[in-house]
Design a protein around this motif. Sequence first.
Motif, PDB file in Angstrom:
ATOM      1  N   ALA A  68       0.849  -1.200   0.000  1.00 22.74           N
ATOM      2  CA  ALA A  68       0.000   0.000   0.000  1.00 22.74           C
ATOM      3  C   ALA A  68       0.877   1.240   0.000  1.00 22.74           C
ATOM      4  CB  ALA A  68      -0.925   0.002   1.207  1.00 22.74           C
ATOM      5  N   GLY A  69       0.578   2.138  -0.884  1.00 22.03           N
ATOM      6  CA  GLY A  69       1.358   3.368  -0.987  1.00 22.03           C
ATOM      7  C   GLY A  69       0.898   4.437  -0.020  1.00 22.03           C
ATOM      8  N   GLU A  70       1.644   5.519  -0.033  1.00 24.53           N
ATOM      9  CA  GLU A  70       1.344   6.637   0.873  1.00 24.53           C
ATOM     10  C   GLU A  70      -0.064   7.186   0.648  1.00 24.53           C
ATOM     11  OE1 GLU A  70       2.737  11.202   1.824  1.00 24.53           O
ATOM     12  OE2 GLU A  70       4.111   9.912   0.708  1.00 24.53           O
ATOM     13  N   ARG A  71      -0.496   7.278  -0.613  1.00 22.39           N
ATOM     14  CA  ARG A  71      -1.831   7.818  -0.899  1.00 22.39           C
ATOM     15  C   ARG A  71      -2.922   6.942  -0.281  1.00 22.39           C
ATOM     16  NH1 ARG A  71      -2.676   9.779  -6.933  1.00 22.39           N
ATOM     17  NH2 ARG A  71      -3.987  11.336  -5.946  1.00 22.39           N
ATOM     18  N   ALA A  72      -2.762   5.621  -0.389  1.00 19.13           N
ATOM     19  CA  ALA A  72      -3.758   4.701   0.171  1.00 19.13           C
ATOM     20  C   ALA A  72      -3.795   4.800   1.686  1.00 19.13           C
ATOM     21  CB  ALA A  72      -3.462   3.269  -0.262  1.00 19.13           C
ATOM     22  N   VAL A  73      -2.625   4.893   2.296  1.00 20.72           N
ATOM     23  CA  VAL A  73      -2.564   4.991   3.758  1.00 20.72           C
ATOM     24  C   VAL A  73      -3.159   6.318   4.221  1.00 20.72           C
ATOM     25  CG1 VAL A  73      -1.008   5.096   5.748  1.00 20.72           C
ATOM     26  CG2 VAL A  73      -0.608   3.412   3.940  1.00 20.72           C
ATOM     27  N   ARG A  74      -2.823   7.405   3.523  1.00 20.44           N
ATOM     28  CA  ARG A  74      -3.383   8.714   3.890  1.00 20.44           C
ATOM     29  C   ARG A  74      -4.906   8.726   3.742  1.00 20.44           C
ATOM     30  NH1 ARG A  74      -0.860  13.193   4.732  1.00 20.44           N
ATOM     31  NH2 ARG A  74       1.387  13.296   4.662  1.00 20.44           N
ATOM     32  N   PHE A  75      -5.401   8.128   2.661  1.00 16.74           N
ATOM     33  CA  PHE A  75      -6.843   8.063   2.447  1.00 16.74           C
ATOM     34  C   PHE A  75      -7.511   7.278   3.570  1.00 16.74           C
ATOM     35  CE2 PHE A  75     -10.670   6.073   0.724  1.00 16.74           C
ATOM     36  CZ  PHE A  75     -11.355   7.183   0.251  1.00 16.74           C
ATOM     37  N   ALA A  76      -6.947   6.119   3.887  1.00 16.86           N
ATOM     38  CA  ALA A  76      -7.512   5.283   4.952  1.00 16.86           C
ATOM     39  C   ALA A  76      -7.488   6.024   6.288  1.00 16.86           C
ATOM     40  CB  ALA A  76      -6.747   3.960   5.053  1.00 16.86           C
ATOM     41  N   LEU A  77      -6.402   6.704   6.586  1.00 17.97           N
ATOM     42  CA  LEU A  77      -6.304   7.436   7.848  1.00 17.97           C
ATOM     43  C   LEU A  77      -7.279   8.610   7.893  1.00 17.97           C
ATOM     44  CD1 LEU A  77      -4.997   7.839  10.584  1.00 17.97           C
ATOM     45  CD2 LEU A  77      -3.153   9.091   9.463  1.00 17.97           C
ATOM     46  N   THR A  78      -7.446   9.282   6.775  1.00 22.72           N
ATOM     47  CA  THR A  78      -8.393  10.393   6.713  1.00 22.72           C
ATOM     48  C   THR A  78      -9.812   9.903   6.972  1.00 22.72           C
ATOM     49  OG1 THR A  78      -6.987  11.609   5.168  1.00 22.72           O
ATOM     50  CG2 THR A  78      -9.320  12.233   5.245  1.00 22.72           C
ATOM     51  N   ARG A  79     -10.208   8.832   6.283  1.00 24.82           N
ATOM     52  CA  ARG A  79     -11.556   8.282   6.491  1.00 24.82           C
ATOM     53  C   ARG A  79     -11.718   7.760   7.914  1.00 24.82           C
ATOM     54  NH1 ARG A  79     -11.338  10.342   2.077  1.00 24.82           N
ATOM     55  NH2 ARG A  79     -11.920  11.991   3.469  1.00 24.82           N
ATOM     56  N   ALA A  80     -10.688   7.112   8.457  1.00 18.01           N
ATOM     57  CA  ALA A  80     -10.760   6.595   9.826  1.00 18.01           C
ATOM     58  C   ALA A  80     -10.902   7.739  10.825  1.00 18.01           C
ATOM     59  CB  ALA A  80      -9.530   5.749  10.139  1.00 18.01           C
ATOM     60  N   SER A  81     -10.197   8.835  10.603  1.00 13.02           N
ATOM     61  CA  SER A  81     -10.306  10.002  11.485  1.00 13.02           C
ATOM     62  C   SER A  81     -11.710  10.588  11.448  1.00 13.02           C
ATOM     63  CB  SER A  81      -9.299  11.081  11.080  1.00 13.02           C
ATOM     64  OG  SER A  81      -7.994  10.617  11.233  1.00 13.02           O
ATOM     65  N   GLU A  82     -12.285  10.690  10.255  1.00 12.81           N
ATOM     66  CA  GLU A  82     -13.650  11.205  10.130  1.00 12.81           C
ATOM     67  C   GLU A  82     -14.642  10.293  10.853  1.00 12.81           C
ATOM     68  OE1 GLU A  82     -12.951  13.182   5.701  1.00 12.81           O
ATOM     69  OE2 GLU A  82     -13.999  11.257   5.887  1.00 12.81           O
ATOM     70  N   SER A  83     -14.467   8.996  10.684  1.00 10.50           N
ATOM     71  CA  SER A  83     -15.366   8.037  11.334  1.00 10.50           C
ATOM     72  C   SER A  83     -15.220   8.082  12.845  1.00 10.50           C
ATOM     73  CB  SER A  83     -15.106   6.624  10.822  1.00 10.50           C
ATOM     74  OG  SER A  83     -15.475   6.528   9.467  1.00 10.50           O
ATOM     75  N   LEU A  84     -13.994   8.203  13.324  1.00  5.73           N
ATOM     76  CA  LEU A  84     -13.769   8.278  14.763  1.00  5.73           C
ATOM     77  C   LEU A  84     -14.442   9.521  15.345  1.00  5.73           C
ATOM     78  CD1 LEU A  84     -12.489   7.193  17.333  1.00  5.73           C
ATOM     79  CD2 LEU A  84     -10.376   8.364  16.690  1.00  5.73           C
ATOM     80  N   GLU A  85     -14.369  10.613  14.630  1.00  5.10           N
ATOM     81  CA  GLU A  85     -15.037  11.838  15.077  1.00  5.10           C
ATOM     82  C   GLU A  85     -16.548  11.617  15.196  1.00  5.10           C
ATOM     83  OE1 GLU A  85     -15.124  15.334  12.355  1.00  5.10           O
ATOM     84  OE2 GLU A  85     -14.032  16.289  13.991  1.00  5.10           O
ATOM     85  N   ASP A  86     -17.130  10.939  14.195  1.00  4.10           N
ATOM     86  CA  ASP A  86     -18.566  10.640  14.246  1.00  4.10           C
ATOM     87  C   ASP A  86     -18.907   9.735  15.427  1.00  4.10           C
ATOM     88  OD1 ASP A  86     -19.065  12.124  11.948  1.00  4.10           O
ATOM     89  OD2 ASP A  86     -19.095  10.368  10.616  1.00  4.10           O
ATOM     90  N   VAL A  87     -18.108   8.701  15.641  1.00  2.00           N
ATOM     91  CA  VAL A  87     -18.381   7.741  16.714  1.00  2.00           C
ATOM     92  C   VAL A  87     -18.263   8.418  18.083  1.00  2.00           C
ATOM     93  CG1 VAL A  87     -17.512   5.648  17.845  1.00  2.00           C
ATOM     94  CG2 VAL A  87     -17.808   5.700  15.371  1.00  2.00           C
ATOM     95  N   ILE A  88     -17.293   9.287  18.241  1.00  3.30           N
ATOM     96  CA  ILE A  88     -17.155  10.018  19.508  1.00  3.30           C
ATOM     97  C   ILE A  88     -18.374  10.899  19.745  1.00  3.30           C
ATOM     98  CG2 ILE A  88     -15.858  11.868  20.661  1.00  3.30           C
ATOM     99  CD1 ILE A  88     -13.302  10.578  19.454  1.00  3.30           C
ATOM    100  N   ARG A  89     -18.843  11.546  18.695  1.00  2.00           N
ATOM    101  CA  ARG A  89     -20.024  12.399  18.819  1.00  2.00           C
ATOM    102  C   ARG A  89     -21.253  11.570  19.215  1.00  2.00           C
ATOM    103  NH1 ARG A  89     -20.790  17.393  15.753  1.00  2.00           N
ATOM    104  NH2 ARG A  89     -22.834  18.150  16.248  1.00  2.00           N
ATOM    105  N   VAL A  90     -21.422  10.389  18.606  1.00  2.00           N
ATOM    106  CA  VAL A  90     -22.534   9.506  18.960  1.00  2.00           C
ATOM    107  C   VAL A  90     -22.417   9.095  20.429  1.00  2.00           C
ATOM    108  CG1 VAL A  90     -23.569   7.227  18.562  1.00  2.00           C
ATOM    109  CG2 VAL A  90     -22.951   8.671  16.610  1.00  2.00           C
ATOM    110  N   ALA A  91     -21.210   8.754  20.861  1.00  2.00           N
ATOM    111  CA  ALA A  91     -21.007   8.336  22.257  1.00  2.00           C
ATOM    112  C   ALA A  91     -21.336   9.475  23.219  1.00  2.00           C
ATOM    113  CB  ALA A  91     -19.568   7.867  22.464  1.00  2.00           C
ATOM    114  N   ILE A  92     -20.922  10.681  22.890  1.00  2.00           N
ATOM    115  CA  ILE A  92     -21.223  11.834  23.745  1.00  2.00           C
ATOM    116  C   ILE A  92     -22.728  12.070  23.790  1.00  2.00           C
ATOM    117  CG2 ILE A  92     -21.030  14.355  23.924  1.00  2.00           C
ATOM    118  CD1 ILE A  92     -18.132  14.024  22.856  1.00  2.00           C
ATOM    119  N   SER A  93     -23.369  12.002  22.638  1.00  2.00           N
ATOM    120  CA  SER A  93     -24.806  12.224  22.565  1.00  2.00           C
ATOM    121  C   SER A  93     -25.567  11.178  23.382  1.00  2.00           C
ATOM    122  CB  SER A  93     -25.279  12.181  21.117  1.00  2.00           C
ATOM    123  OG  SER A  93     -26.682  12.338  21.033  1.00  2.00           O
TER     124      SER A  93
END
Length: 103
Positions: A68-93
Amino acid sequence: MTTPNNTYGERQLRLLPWNNPDGRPCYLSTDHDGSRLSLLADDIEAAQLDSGEQVLVGAKAVLADPKAGERAVRFALTRASESLEDVIRVAISRGGRIPGSEL
């Protein structure tokens, strides 16, 4: 993510799973968990959690691929960060709606 005092009179304010156009959190004050807006928020939270599970599977696949190249890893990390933000918000709510909680 910080939340303001989450009570309004005797009612709890529910953190909604979206922001206003200015990027600030939205809250709902209702006496009824079955209101249209509450049910819409429930559906969106469920979709966010499902999406987070799918993103996790994809991110693990990228990390397990030694080619996996840098672009794939960056994409995966970006999507994972967005998802983690959503999950934290759901947990807080959801945590904020537990009787006696002070999130």
